[in-house]
Design a protein around this motif. Structure first.
Motif, short mmCIF file in Angstrom:
data_model
loop_
_atom_site.label_atom_id
_atom_site.label_comp_id
_atom_site.label_asym_id
_atom_site.label_seq_id
_atom_site.Cartn_x
_atom_site.Cartn_y
_atom_site.Cartn_z
N LEU A 13 9.26 12.32 -27.50
CA LEU A 13 7.64 11.90 -26.85
C LEU A 13 7.43 12.84 -28.31
O LEU A 13 6.39 12.45 -29.70
CB LEU A 13 6.83 12.55 -25.73
CG LEU A 13 7.28 11.71 -24.87
CD1 LEU A 13 6.46 11.97 -23.53
CD2 LEU A 13 6.50 10.12 -25.02
N LYS A 14 7.61 14.29 -28.78
CA LYS A 14 7.76 15.22 -29.73
C LYS A 14 8.15 14.81 -30.71
O LYS A 14 7.07 14.78 -31.90
CB LYS A 14 8.05 16.41 -29.22
CG LYS A 14 7.64 16.96 -28.30
CD LYS A 14 7.93 19.14 -28.15
CE LYS A 14 7.20 19.52 -26.96
NZ LYS A 14 8.19 20.90 -26.79
N ASP A 16 1.98 16.26 -18.08
CA ASP A 16 1.95 16.60 -19.59
C ASP A 16 2.66 15.16 -20.18
O ASP A 16 2.45 13.97 -20.93
CB ASP A 16 2.38 18.47 -19.77
CG ASP A 16 1.79 17.65 -21.75
OD1 ASP A 16 0.44 17.60 -22.21
OD2 ASP A 16 2.70 17.57 -22.56
N SER A 75 1.12 11.53 -19.04
CA SER A 75 0.28 11.36 -19.24
C SER A 75 0.10 10.95 -20.87
O SER A 75 0.08 9.57 -21.26
CB SER A 75 -0.46 12.47 -19.49
OG SER A 75 -0.19 13.16 -20.37
N LYS A 76 1.94 10.53 -21.21
CA LYS A 76 1.69 10.63 -22.49
C LYS A 76 3.09 8.94 -22.56
O LYS A 76 3.46 8.59 -23.12
CB LYS A 76 3.00 11.97 -23.29
CG LYS A 76 1.89 12.80 -23.75
CD LYS A 76 2.12 14.10 -24.61
CE LYS A 76 1.58 14.89 -24.95
NZ LYS A 76 2.61 16.18 -25.82
#
Length: 372
Positions: free
Chosen positions: A191-192, A221, A224-225
């Motif tokens: 995700l990052k 966290d 949610s992504k």
């Protein structure tokens, strides 16, 4: 629309409930007008386009018409990651399966039955992981319950397995059951780096609510992504509506073909059981494997839609043979993360790794793999 030679028809199917934000995510297929239009030419992957305000509204879907060259396609991510839950985010069978059997024995009043780790591993090895065979081998060794008629052995085994499943589901849902080492970091790193992550909760042996309880362990966290795709999301996807008959009625021929396959499977099972009874053998035929594979294929295609990345640019991180088979069928690259159930299995069509992080599966290593 002026002429067939200078125009492109773009069909974009969007539920009417989503018209207010139809520019967010349109599922489209474009092709030159010809006399042989059929769905086999349609590309089902999602894309972002800028359309003129002129559009035609049907009763259920919106159909846009635009001149050729007016489309402005945004670049899609170069890679997306789809993850199964069972065996990937958590190896529940390694952590809790033996204990779940012991709980089942206690609930059924089988005080003499208890599986230590050496006993459990020996049964797994001798039965190739078949849990019915594990129970049969064990009770043949220590003796069956004295009050159990010989003809009731199979139903007894089924009752043990039902209790075991309930105990294992409870263990998986508990706060004490951990994710696989490195799994949370792998998802977070993806995700990052801007890689879409889709977690498939409708695939696997566990019920969907159990799978979602495992996903919750990733933390708010990450959840949610990431995109969580379960049965409801699959049915709402374009592929789900077209292929599974959700919102678009299946043709009569297709329905008849499905019923014929079910009838053939049922007859095959009936004949096999009769032969097994005559020969005093136990024969297991999985009559749902084809239907189950179709559901996994639908989940993978829906996952690609929600990720907005073509199927061949998505990578499935699988924990099951059925997941690998479904990915191979639709041309989706696949990496297997071995678990206690697949530690000795071979996967000719997929890369296999032992876990996450270090010398095993990382995002950097995933990028280095040959993906079309």
């Amino acid at each position: 629309m002026e002429t067939a030679s200078s125009s492109t028809v773009v069909f974009s199917f969007v539920p009417l409930s989503s018209l207010n934000n139809y520019n967010r995510c349109l599922y489209d297929s474009s092709l030159r007008i010809n006399s042989n239009l059929n769905f086999s030419n349609f590309h089902l992957g999602p894309r972002h386009y800028s359309f003129p305000r002129k559009f035609l509204l049907s009763t259920r879907f919106t159909a846009f018409c635009a001149p050729a060259g007016s489309l402005n396609q945004d670049p899609s991510p170069e890679l997306a990651v789809l993850l199964e839950v069972d065996g990937v985010l958590m190896d529940a069978y390694r952590l809790g399966n033996r204990q779940a059997f012991n709980i089942a024995f206690q609930k059924l009043g089988l005080d003499c039955a208890n599986w230590t780790e050496p006993i459990y591993l020996d049964l797994v090895r001798k039965s190739a992981g078949d849990e019915e065979r594990m129970l049969a081998l064990y009770f043949n060794r220590i003796g069956w319950p004295t009050s159990l008629p010989t003809t009731e052995k199979r139903s007894f085994i089924k009752s043990v397995l039902r209790e075991k499943k309930m105990a294992l589901d409870e263990f998986v849902s508990s706060k004490d059951s951990p994710l696989r080492p490195g799994a949370q970091d792998f998802v977070d790193n993806a995700l990052k780096e801007g890689i879409p992550v889709v977690i498939l909760t409708s695939c696997g042996k566990s019920e969907e609510k159990i799978s979602r309880s495992v996903v919750d362990k990733l933390g708010h966290d990450i959840i949610s992504k990431a995109k969580i795709v379960g049965t409801e999301e699959v049915e709402k996807s374009l592929y789900g509506q077209l292929a599974l008959g959700q919102g678009i009625s299946s043709g009569l021929d297709e329905q008849l073909a499905k019923e014929a396959r079910k009838a053939a499977s049922a007859e095959k099972l009936r004949i096999a059981e009769e032969v097994a009874t005559l020969l005093k053998l136990r024969v297991d035929i999985d009559t749902s494997s084809s239907e189950s594979l179709e559901k996994i294929v639908a989940a993978l295609r829906a996952g690609a839609e929600y990720a907005e990345v073509p199927v061949n640019r998505c990578v499935l991180i699988a924990g099951s043979k059925s997941g690998v088979a479904a990915a191979e069928r639709i041309g989706m690259p696949c990496v297997v993360v071995r678990s206690s159930l697949t530690s000795r299995a071979e996967f000719p069509s997929a890369k296999a790794m032992d876990g996450f992080g270090g010398a095993d599966l990382t995002i950097s290593r995933l990028r280095q793999m040959q993906i079309p």
